[in-house]
Design a protein around this motif. Structure first.
Motif, PDB file in Angstrom:
ATOM      1  N   GLY A  48      -2.405 -15.428  -6.049  1.00  0.00           N
ATOM      2  CA  GLY A  48      -1.004 -15.194  -6.414  1.00  0.00           C
ATOM      3  C   GLY A  48      -0.715 -13.859  -7.072  1.00  0.00           C
ATOM      4  N   LEU A  49      -1.729 -13.025  -7.281  1.00  0.00           N
ATOM      5  CA  LEU A  49      -1.503 -11.740  -7.947  1.00  0.00           C
ATOM      6  C   LEU A  49      -0.851 -10.743  -6.985  1.00  0.00           C
ATOM      7  CD1 LEU A  49      -2.058 -10.171 -10.612  1.00  0.00           C
ATOM      8  CD2 LEU A  49      -4.218  -9.446  -9.597  1.00  0.00           C
ATOM      9  N   SER A  50       0.187 -10.082  -7.464  1.00  0.00           N
ATOM     10  CA  SER A  50       0.806  -9.009  -6.664  1.00  0.00           C
ATOM     11  C   SER A  50      -0.005  -7.736  -6.874  1.00  0.00           C
ATOM     12  CB  SER A  50       2.240  -8.755  -7.112  1.00  0.00           C
ATOM     13  OG  SER A  50       2.947  -9.970  -7.143  1.00  0.00           O
ATOM     14  N   ILE A  51      -0.265  -7.024  -5.779  1.00  0.00           N
ATOM     15  CA  ILE A  51      -1.148  -5.868  -5.874  1.00  0.00           C
ATOM     16  C   ILE A  51      -0.498  -4.654  -5.209  1.00  0.00           C
ATOM     17  CG2 ILE A  51      -3.374  -4.898  -5.133  1.00  0.00           C
ATOM     18  CD1 ILE A  51      -4.440  -7.835  -5.331  1.00  0.00           C
ATOM     19  N   ILE A  52      -0.591  -3.526  -5.908  1.00  0.00           N
ATOM     20  CA  ILE A  52      -0.119  -2.282  -5.314  1.00  0.00           C
ATOM     21  C   ILE A  52      -1.300  -1.344  -5.280  1.00  0.00           C
ATOM     22  CG2 ILE A  52       1.394  -0.287  -5.663  1.00  0.00           C
ATOM     23  CD1 ILE A  52       3.203  -2.447  -7.066  1.00  0.00           C
ATOM     24  N   LEU A  53      -1.636  -0.844  -4.117  1.00  0.00           N
ATOM     25  CA  LEU A  53      -2.784   0.043  -4.060  1.00  0.00           C
ATOM     26  C   LEU A  53      -2.425   1.343  -3.372  1.00  0.00           C
ATOM     27  CD1 LEU A  53      -4.237  -0.105  -0.958  1.00  0.00           C
ATOM     28  CD2 LEU A  53      -4.820  -2.356  -1.821  1.00  0.00           C
ATOM     29  N   THR A  54      -3.053   2.413  -3.854  1.00  0.00           N
ATOM     30  CA  THR A  54      -2.887   3.685  -3.168  1.00  0.00           C
ATOM     31  C   THR A  54      -4.188   3.969  -2.452  1.00  0.00           C
ATOM     32  OG1 THR A  54      -3.878   5.201  -4.762  1.00  0.00           O
ATOM     33  CG2 THR A  54      -1.620   4.497  -5.198  1.00  0.00           C
ATOM     34  N   THR A  55      -4.093   4.629  -1.313  1.00  0.00           N
ATOM     35  CA  THR A  55      -5.308   4.932  -0.578  1.00  0.00           C
ATOM     36  C   THR A  55      -5.033   6.047   0.422  1.00  0.00           C
ATOM     37  OG1 THR A  55      -7.053   4.002   0.801  1.00  0.00           O
ATOM     38  CG2 THR A  55      -4.849   3.158   1.178  1.00  0.00           C
ATOM     39  N   HIS A  56      -6.088   6.781   0.757  1.00  0.00           N
ATOM     40  CA  HIS A  56      -5.934   7.626   1.930  1.00  0.00           C
ATOM     41  C   HIS A  56      -6.920   7.158   3.006  1.00  0.00           C
ATOM     42  CE1 HIS A  56      -8.701  10.187  -0.595  1.00  0.00           C
ATOM     43  NE2 HIS A  56      -9.417  10.053   0.493  1.00  0.00           N
ATOM     44  N   HIS A  57      -7.371   5.916   2.809  1.00  0.00           N
ATOM     45  CA  HIS A  57      -8.297   5.299   3.733  1.00  0.00           C
ATOM     46  C   HIS A  57      -7.477   4.381   4.631  1.00  0.00           C
ATOM     47  CE1 HIS A  57     -11.720   2.968   5.106  1.00  0.00           C
ATOM     48  NE2 HIS A  57     -12.510   3.865   4.537  1.00  0.00           N
ATOM     49  N   GLY A 110       0.808  -1.216   0.000  1.00  0.00           N
ATOM     50  CA  GLY A 110       0.000   0.000   0.000  1.00  0.00           C
ATOM     51  C   GLY A 110       0.836   1.258   0.000  1.00  0.00           C
ATOM     52  N   LEU A 111       0.357   2.255  -0.761  1.00  0.00           N
ATOM     53  CA  LEU A 111       0.934   3.594  -0.655  1.00  0.00           C
ATOM     54  C   LEU A 111      -0.117   4.441   0.033  1.00  0.00           C
ATOM     55  CD1 LEU A 111       2.365   4.012  -4.278  1.00  0.00           C
ATOM     56  CD2 LEU A 111       3.713   3.813  -2.188  1.00  0.00           C
ATOM     57  N   LEU A 112       0.178   4.835   1.274  1.00  0.00           N
ATOM     58  CA  LEU A 112      -0.800   5.575   2.069  1.00  0.00           C
ATOM     59  C   LEU A 112      -0.333   7.011   2.206  1.00  0.00           C
ATOM     60  CD1 LEU A 112      -3.279   5.314   4.160  1.00  0.00           C
ATOM     61  CD2 LEU A 112      -1.520   5.038   5.885  1.00  0.00           C
ATOM     62  N   GLY A 113      -1.269   7.927   2.033  1.00  0.00           N
ATOM     63  CA  GLY A 113      -0.890   9.328   2.178  1.00  0.00           C
ATOM     64  C   GLY A 113      -2.040  10.218   1.771  1.00  0.00           C
ATOM     65  N   ALA A 120       7.799   6.416   6.033  1.00  0.00           N
ATOM     66  CA  ALA A 120       7.889   5.189   6.827  1.00  0.00           C
ATOM     67  C   ALA A 120       7.448   4.043   5.946  1.00  0.00           C
ATOM     68  CB  ALA A 120       6.988   5.271   8.050  1.00  0.00           C
ATOM     69  N   LEU A 121       8.016   2.859   6.150  1.00  0.00           N
ATOM     70  CA  LEU A 121       7.621   1.700   5.349  1.00  0.00           C
ATOM     71  C   LEU A 121       7.764   0.457   6.205  1.00  0.00           C
ATOM     72  CD1 LEU A 121       8.987   0.906   1.755  1.00  0.00           C
ATOM     73  CD2 LEU A 121       8.000  -0.771   3.300  1.00  0.00           C
ATOM     74  N   ASP A 122       6.642  -0.205   6.454  1.00  0.00           N
ATOM     75  CA  ASP A 122       6.691  -1.419   7.264  1.00  0.00           C
ATOM     76  C   ASP A 122       5.334  -2.111   7.215  1.00  0.00           C
ATOM     77  OD1 ASP A 122       7.682  -3.333   9.057  1.00  0.00           O
ATOM     78  OD2 ASP A 122       8.815  -1.794  10.131  1.00  0.00           O
ATOM     79  N   THR A 123       5.197  -3.200   7.967  1.00  0.00           N
ATOM     80  CA  THR A 123       3.881  -3.829   8.071  1.00  0.00           C
ATOM     81  C   THR A 123       2.986  -2.900   8.898  1.00  0.00           C
ATOM     82  OG1 THR A 123       4.510  -4.916  10.115  1.00  0.00           O
ATOM     83  CG2 THR A 123       4.909  -6.136   8.085  1.00  0.00           C
ATOM     84  N   PRO A 124       1.664  -2.971   8.718  1.00  0.00           N
ATOM     85  CA  PRO A 124       0.791  -2.113   9.516  1.00  0.00           C
ATOM     86  C   PRO A 124       1.042  -2.278  11.022  1.00  0.00           C
ATOM     87  CG  PRO A 124      -0.461  -3.135   7.765  1.00  0.00           C
ATOM     88  CD  PRO A 124       0.908  -3.736   7.705  1.00  0.00           C
ATOM     89  N   GLU A 125       1.289  -3.523  11.470  1.00  0.00           N
ATOM     90  CA  GLU A 125       1.519  -3.759  12.908  1.00  0.00           C
ATOM     91  C   GLU A 125       2.749  -3.007  13.391  1.00  0.00           C
ATOM     92  OE1 GLU A 125       0.953  -6.323  10.685  1.00  0.00           O
ATOM     93  OE2 GLU A 125      -1.173  -6.199  11.260  1.00  0.00           O
ATOM     94  N   HIS A 149      -0.030  -6.078   3.191  1.00  0.00           N
ATOM     95  CA  HIS A 149       1.023  -6.748   3.944  1.00  0.00           C
ATOM     96  C   HIS A 149       2.028  -5.721   4.424  1.00  0.00           C
ATOM     97  CE1 HIS A 149      -0.332 -10.118   1.171  1.00  0.00           C
ATOM     98  NE2 HIS A 149      -0.680 -10.473   2.386  1.00  0.00           N
ATOM     99  N   ARG A 150       2.365  -4.793   3.543  1.00  0.00           N
ATOM    100  CA  ARG A 150       3.245  -3.696   3.943  1.00  0.00           C
ATOM    101  C   ARG A 150       2.699  -2.379   3.412  1.00  0.00           C
ATOM    102  NH1 ARG A 150       8.877  -3.916   2.133  1.00  0.00           N
ATOM    103  NH2 ARG A 150       7.979  -4.824   0.259  1.00  0.00           N
ATOM    104  N   VAL A 151       3.004  -1.304   4.126  1.00  0.00           N
ATOM    105  CA  VAL A 151       2.500   0.005   3.756  1.00  0.00           C
ATOM    106  C   VAL A 151       3.656   0.996   3.730  1.00  0.00           C
ATOM    107  CG1 VAL A 151       1.046   1.944   4.496  1.00  0.00           C
ATOM    108  CG2 VAL A 151       0.216  -0.405   4.757  1.00  0.00           C
ATOM    109  N   ALA A 152       3.697   1.789   2.629  1.00  0.00           N
ATOM    110  CA  ALA A 152       4.643   2.908   2.602  1.00  0.00           C
ATOM    111  C   ALA A 152       3.829   4.169   2.872  1.00  0.00           C
ATOM    112  CB  ALA A 152       5.320   2.993   1.248  1.00  0.00           C
ATOM    113  N   VAL A 153       4.210   4.913   3.899  1.00  0.00           N
ATOM    114  CA  VAL A 153       3.505   6.155   4.205  1.00  0.00           C
ATOM    115  C   VAL A 153       4.193   7.269   3.435  1.00  0.00           C
ATOM    116  CG1 VAL A 153       2.751   7.714   6.021  1.00  0.00           C
ATOM    117  CG2 VAL A 153       2.988   5.274   6.506  1.00  0.00           C
ATOM    118  N   MET A 154       3.393   7.958   2.589  1.00  0.00           N
ATOM    119  CA  MET A 154       3.965   9.019   1.741  1.00  0.00           C
ATOM    120  C   MET A 154       3.447  10.381   2.142  1.00  0.00           C
ATOM    121  SD  MET A 154       4.118   7.812  -2.231  1.00  0.00           S
ATOM    122  CE  MET A 154       5.248   9.071  -2.820  1.00  0.00           C
ATOM    123  N   ASP A 155       4.326  11.366   2.061  1.00  0.00           N
ATOM    124  CA  ASP A 155       3.921  12.753   2.263  1.00  0.00           C
ATOM    125  C   ASP A 155       4.902  13.642   1.504  1.00  0.00           C
ATOM    126  OD1 ASP A 155       2.254  14.722   3.336  1.00  0.00           O
ATOM    127  OD2 ASP A 155       3.652  15.105   4.985  1.00  0.00           O
TER     128      ASP A 155
END
Lengths: 326, 256
Positions: free
Chosen positions: A199-208, A48-51, A229-234, A217-223
């Motif tokens: 088995g599909l690799s997925i990249i999603l952007t969201t501000h949700h 995920g790309l979150l921002g 920051a880039l890590d698992t949500p946990e 599985h992993r999220v990159a926080v963008m601003d």
């Protein structure tokens, strides 16, 4: 794990036309939408790309899907440089864009079959796959409808079906659930999980934040074009000091109130905000009654209290000092 | 180039064009029908124009119709796709060089243009007072010119469609379309402009001049017309220029 996508030092600077001012243009204005980001996505991952809006998520997706040429750096899809070999890269990727772009001159099913035809798939395969996908996304009875007769949730599902027609290795979803009702959103979340399990690799952007939390599985926080920051949500949530967040809405507050709160050992950070104080406290410290009486002692009026465990939104606020949706 | 993708793009545009055939016919034929009726029939009967005018008018109106059919087939969908609906994105992401998506538009526009020419000529026979005598013996030249006219028309359409914003479409008609029609030797032969020398030179920048004069050379060769080699030079230069500018403009609009 093998990386299916690799981003190295990616940068995009847009020059902006300053519009018609009547004067001769001075130095061209530029905006750095993506500012030297690097990350890899592993095969079979949901990344995920979150921002917030304007963080550079859509530009990043634009570069990786060959529609934007990077100013610097490279993006590799299964080892193919997307800027150097866009045609080879396009065979491996698919995108569900933020803005509806289905072909209005074609019917629902034709949007799928023509997409597959552009990718050179034989007629039999096109027809079979279109039927399967329409069935899977519960759109079979809409196959011969015109595009402008569909709801937002349906157009979104058709765009997902269309993206899957040429059997891509990576699926990009750009704000795939924006503006959808909760029911449609949940359905799309389920389908995303299904696809990933196949088995599909997925990249999603969201501000949700919930979307990023539940799916990725992993999220990159963008601003401001950077990954902060880039890590698992946990793991991202573990960045929050303490582990519990108390938000107190106050009619008024003063410096001595904040100082008293800060003095409590279990309170790890105090954030004064507009009409509100946010406290990051150690988990299980049972501070609530104590905090309420401190507020009363300072003769401040307490309007509302909320105790929560950190969300990715808290992480974002913690990292940037501002909310995801301002 | 990926031929399978290119053919699929053509199949898509053909299907859409066939679904829209009624509107295409109306769009293409109403204006020339009225032009031919008023200039070649009504005014002829009023003796406001003389008999030889029909042989000037028919190639002119045919060229005009072909120009608009080719242009419109490319410009209007493109302006909407690029500026508003972004529908073309799915095709831009198909496994083919981005330029070929624009080339496909030119090919389809050329087909529209040629079909419109084939529809107008019989219409002229019917609409004109006392009919018109057309020379169809130079069919090789006529076919070659028709293809060239179609290519120039649709590449001009690509150029305009790639640069114009949806909100400026109205302005396009006043600033581009109207001058092209009236300074395009549609209703008068180029040779006759010797009385107005500045205009005779100025109109040479208008691609419609070479189209109208070309058709005169092909189907009404008795009418004085521009030498054929200059017609071919004019059309070829226009084609190269508009294709080049149009492809560059299209690329700039779809790739940032």
């Amino acid at each position: 794990m093998t990386p299916i996508l690799e981003v190295r030092n990616l940068k995009k600077v847009f020059s902006i036309n300053s519009g018609r001012t009547g004067k001769k243009s001075t130095a061209p204005k530029t905006v750095t939408a993506v500012d030297g980001i690097s990350f890899t996505v592993n095969e079979g991952e949901i990344f995920g790309l979150l921002g917030p809006n304007g963080a550079g998520k859509t530009t990043t997706i634009g570069i990786l899907t060959t529609r934007i040429i990077p100013t610097e750096g490279n993006g590799f899809v299964a080892g193919i440089d997307v800027a150097r070999e866009p045609i080879r890269a396009k065979r491996l990727i698919a995108i569900v864009p933020q803005k509806m772009n289905l072909d209005h001159s074609l019917k629902v099913r034709e949007n799928l079959t023509f997409h597959a035809a552009y990718f050179g798939l034989p007629k039999k395969v096109r027809e079979e796959r279109a039927d399967e996908l329409l069935e899977w996304l519960q759109l079979k009875d809409r196959a011969n409808d015109r595009i402008d007769r569909l709801s937002g949730g349906m157009t979104q599902r058709i765009m997902i079906a269309r993206a899957l027609m040429h059997d891509p290795k990576i699926l990009f979803l750009d704000e795939a659930t924006v503006g959808l009702d909760p029911q449609s959103r949940l359905m799309i979340w389920e389908k995303i999980k299904d696809l990933n399990q196949k088995g599909l690799s997925i990249i999603l952007t969201t501000h949700h934040m919930e979307e990023a939390d539940k799916l990725c599985h992993r999220v990159a926080v963008m601003d401001h074009g950077k990954i902060i920051a880039l890590d698992t949500p946990e793991n991202l949530k573990k960045m929050i000091p303490g582990g519990e967040v108390i938000e107190m809405h106050l009619a008024s507050s003063d410096g001595s109130l904040l100082a008293t709160m800060e003095a409590i050992p279990e309170v790890q950070r105090v954030e004064p905000l507009d009409g509100m104080v946010r406290l990051y406290v150690a988990p299980g410290s049972k501070l609530l009654t104590r905090l309420v009486s401190i507020v009363e002692d300072h003769q401040c009026e307490l309007l509302d209290v909320r105790v929560s465990h950190p969300t990715l939104e808290n992480v974002f606020i913690f990292l940037t000092g501002k909310g995801l949706r301002e | 180039m990926n031929l399978k993708t290119f053919l699929a793009l053509m199949r898509r545009d053909t299907l859409v064009a066939l679904r829209d055939i009624t509107s295409f016919m109306v769009r293409t034929l109403v204006q020339p029908m009225f032009l031919l009726f008023i200039f070649g029939n009504v005014m002829m009967r009023m003796s406001l124009v003389t008999g030889g005018f029909k042989e000037i008018l028919v190639p002119g109106v045919t060229a005009l119709t072909m120009l608009f059919a080719g242009m419109q087939a490319v410009t209007l969908p493109l302006v909407l796709d690029l500026g508003y609906t972004k529908e073309i994105e799915d095709r831009v992401l198909s496994p083919i060089g981005v330029h070929f998506i624009a080339v496909e538009k030119i090919v389809m526009g050329t087909a529209h243009s040629i079909v419109s020419g084939l529809l107008v000529l019989p219409l002229a026979k019917v609409m004109l007072h006392g009919g018109v005598s057309l020379n169809l013996h130079q069919w090789e030249l006529t076919i070659a010119l028709a293809i060239l006219i179609g290519l120039v028309s649709s590449s001009l359409g690509l150029t305009i469609g790639s640069y114009i914003k949806p909100e400026k479409v109205g302005l396009m008609f006043s600033l581009i379309v109207a001058p092209i029609i009236f300074f395009g030797c549609t209703y008068y032969p180029w040779e006759a402009l010797y009385r107005i020398p500045w205009m005779k030179r100025l109109v040479l920048i208008n691609p419609l001049v070479y189209m109208a004069e070309g058709l005169r050379a092909a189907i009404t060769p008795a009418v004085p017309h521009m030498p054929l080699h200059w017609i071919l030079v004019g059309l070829t230069v226009s084609l190269i220029l508009f294709t080049w500018v149009g492809l560059a403009g299209f690329y700039r609009r779809v790739i940032d």
